[in-house]
Design a protein around this motif. Sequence first.
Motif, PDB file in Angstrom:
ATOM      1  N   LYS A  45      45.839  38.861  45.348  1.00 15.97           N
ATOM      2  CA  LYS A  45      46.463  38.083  44.295  1.00 15.97           C
ATOM      3  C   LYS A  45      46.179  36.593  44.469  1.00 15.97           C
ATOM      4  O   LYS A  45      46.125  36.084  45.581  1.00 15.97           O
ATOM      5  CB  LYS A  45      47.981  38.301  44.296  1.00 15.97           C
ATOM      6  CG  LYS A  45      48.397  39.700  43.870  1.00 15.97           C
ATOM      7  CD  LYS A  45      49.905  39.784  43.820  1.00 15.97           C
ATOM      8  CE  LYS A  45      50.356  41.159  43.333  1.00 15.97           C
ATOM      9  NZ  LYS A  45      51.844  41.244  43.282  1.00 15.97           N
TER      10      LYS A  45
ATOM     11  N   ARG B 262      40.403  49.169  40.142  1.00 16.08           N
ATOM     12  CA  ARG B 262      41.400  48.275  40.726  1.00 16.08           C
ATOM     13  C   ARG B 262      40.711  47.055  41.317  1.00 16.08           C
ATOM     14  O   ARG B 262      39.632  47.155  41.894  1.00 16.08           O
ATOM     15  CB  ARG B 262      42.184  48.982  41.843  1.00 16.08           C
ATOM     16  CG  ARG B 262      43.046  50.119  41.345  1.00 16.08           C
ATOM     17  CD  ARG B 262      43.851  50.710  42.492  1.00 16.08           C
ATOM     18  NE  ARG B 262      44.710  51.802  42.037  1.00 16.08           N
ATOM     19  CZ  ARG B 262      45.538  52.465  42.815  1.00 16.08           C
ATOM     20  NH1 ARG B 262      45.608  52.164  44.114  1.00 16.08           N
ATOM     21  NH2 ARG B 262      46.286  53.440  42.340  1.00 16.08           N
ATOM     22  N   LYS B 263      41.357  45.927  41.179  1.00 16.54           N
ATOM     23  CA  LYS B 263      40.794  44.695  41.718  1.00 16.54           C
ATOM     24  C   LYS B 263      40.710  44.774  43.235  1.00 16.54           C
ATOM     25  O   LYS B 263      41.627  45.228  43.906  1.00 16.54           O
ATOM     26  CB  LYS B 263      41.652  43.491  41.312  1.00 16.54           C
ATOM     27  CG  LYS B 263      41.553  43.143  39.835  1.00 16.54           C
ATOM     28  CD  LYS B 263      42.326  41.869  39.548  1.00 16.54           C
ATOM     29  CE  LYS B 263      42.192  41.491  38.072  1.00 16.54           C
ATOM     30  NZ  LYS B 263      42.941  40.244  37.763  1.00 16.54           N
ATOM     31  N   ARG B 264      39.580  44.303  43.747  1.00 14.84           N
ATOM     32  CA  ARG B 264      39.406  44.296  45.198  1.00 14.84           C
ATOM     33  C   ARG B 264      39.996  43.052  45.841  1.00 14.84           C
ATOM     34  O   ARG B 264      40.439  43.077  46.974  1.00 14.84           O
ATOM     35  CB  ARG B 264      37.910  44.406  45.542  1.00 14.84           C
ATOM     36  CG  ARG B 264      37.318  45.784  45.281  1.00 14.84           C
ATOM     37  CD  ARG B 264      35.936  45.880  45.881  1.00 14.84           C
ATOM     38  NE  ARG B 264      34.962  45.131  45.112  1.00 14.84           N
ATOM     39  CZ  ARG B 264      34.168  45.660  44.199  1.00 14.84           C
ATOM     40  NH1 ARG B 264      34.251  46.946  43.937  1.00 14.84           N
ATOM     41  NH2 ARG B 264      33.305  44.922  43.547  1.00 14.84           N
ATOM     42  N   GLU B 265      39.959  41.941  45.087  1.00 18.19           N
ATOM     43  CA  GLU B 265      40.460  40.703  45.676  1.00 18.19           C
ATOM     44  C   GLU B 265      41.977  40.679  45.657  1.00 18.19           C
ATOM     45  O   GLU B 265      42.604  41.357  44.860  1.00 18.19           O
ATOM     46  CB  GLU B 265      39.923  39.472  44.925  1.00 18.19           C
ATOM     47  CG  GLU B 265      40.413  39.348  43.498  1.00 18.19           C
ATOM     48  CD  GLU B 265      39.541  40.077  42.500  1.00 18.19           C
ATOM     49  OE1 GLU B 265      39.682  39.829  41.296  1.00 18.19           O
ATOM     50  OE2 GLU B 265      38.717  40.906  42.940  1.00 18.19           O
TER      51      GLU B 265
ATOM     52  N   GLY C 258      38.934  46.573  37.734  1.00 18.93           N
ATOM     53  CA  GLY C 258      40.280  46.097  37.449  1.00 18.93           C
ATOM     54  C   GLY C 258      40.347  44.805  36.671  1.00 18.93           C
ATOM     55  O   GLY C 258      41.441  44.331  36.365  1.00 18.93           O
ATOM     56  N   SER C 259      39.193  44.234  36.314  1.00 19.59           N
ATOM     57  CA  SER C 259      39.208  42.961  35.583  1.00 19.59           C
ATOM     58  C   SER C 259      39.745  43.166  34.171  1.00 19.59           C
ATOM     59  O   SER C 259      39.713  44.276  33.621  1.00 19.59           O
ATOM     60  CB  SER C 259      37.809  42.358  35.514  1.00 19.59           C
ATOM     61  OG  SER C 259      36.946  43.170  34.733  1.00 19.59           O
TER      62      SER C 259
ATOM     63  N   GLN D  11      33.242  44.269  38.888  1.00 17.28           N
ATOM     64  CA  GLN D  11      34.530  43.668  38.548  1.00 17.28           C
ATOM     65  C   GLN D  11      35.597  44.734  38.269  1.00 17.28           C
ATOM     66  O   GLN D  11      36.187  44.770  37.202  1.00 17.28           O
ATOM     67  CB  GLN D  11      34.388  42.764  37.325  1.00 17.28           C
ATOM     68  CG  GLN D  11      33.394  41.626  37.494  1.00 17.28           C
ATOM     69  CD  GLN D  11      33.257  40.819  36.224  1.00 17.28           C
ATOM     70  OE1 GLN D  11      34.237  40.360  35.641  1.00 17.28           O
ATOM     71  NE2 GLN D  11      32.027  40.643  35.768  1.00 17.28           N
TER      72      GLN D  11
END
Length: 395
Positions: free
Chosen positions: A207, A202-205, A162-163, A160
Amino acid sequence: MLRSGLRLSLAQRGTSSGWRVSDLRGRTRLTVDAAGGRHQVLLPIEWAHDQADVIRETVLAIHSAHIDGIPLDRAIAAALASDEPAAEPTAEQAAGPIDWPELVERFKARKLSSGAIKPRTWEAVYRRRMAELLAILASKKPPTNPRELLEAVTARWSDQPGSRGRQMQVQQAAALLRWGVDNGALPVEWAPPLDLDPFVGRKREGKTITTPIEVSHILELVEAIPDARWRFSFQLLAAYGLRPEELQHLQLRGGRLWCNYRKNTSRGETKPRPLRLLPCDDWAEAWNLLEQFKAQPLPPMRPGFGAEDMGLYMRRRRRWQELRQQYEAEGEKLVLYSARHGYAHRAHLICELPPKVAAAAMGHSVETHLAAYSKWCGDDVVDDAFERAATRLGR
């Protein structure tokens, strides 16, 4: 003078241009700009003129080892270990192993006594994360430096990056270390890195796509908001498709309501614009917003924090919470901007306004408009538009 003198001295001795030193709370901070980003570390060397030679030689040793292929962290550790073998131990080293549970209790006491947080905040936000930190430090192979500790506390968040949970775990661990070093409870070697981004990740998914709010839900919320000032604010958002920040930039001009907000973007600066109700929104006409604006004050909001202040108020409304859960159950997301999205949605689907016209009414470029709102243009929307066109043309 010390900083500029060291910079010149280091450059003359062959360090790369991205290497520099500066003062941070009386100690020496080393900053290295490399291809992988910026790295900053606090060296256990006093920032003083009589330490200039020590600072220079230490940085040169780190640079030499790093150029030879040794990772920066290991290069720093090696340089510091070989710097002054006969140095006197610190008070913390002389006292033996660090009592981490006691440190956490002292940290808690200071947080509470200073008024920085309330007891319930410690219980709800800090306690669980501090317990996890202590469990790691009490393991068979505990971390021996701040970077190892931060890597260990993010281990269970490895999938996870960037969570929010991972971010808070890293920030609270770093806050404990920073407080301990600043107050003499930890040796300076335990000062956390200044840049925590590599540990947060950093978030992979992509926005989450927010959703246009339905008109029926707009009317329900207006009925459910008890404070006339905040109710009027929400009416303005929904009726004119405003950004929350624009509420603080409204003005009556020539019998019309104008928005004077200027937003700087990569495509230029937005211009003041007159606000227009959509022809399909008879419910908004019934609110008589122009007359309301003359008599009804808006709630106090901090300049630049309109979205945060109004968002906090709305999150405390039960009907808003219920609607958010309802939208989420359908795979969508309800936020304050949903009122602006709803304006755009109605402008296209019901009023059939061209993108150029809708973009001008909303105060942004056509490119921004298309990038933001084309995601809602599914096959059903396209089919409906073609059917309407055929009807207009009598075919």
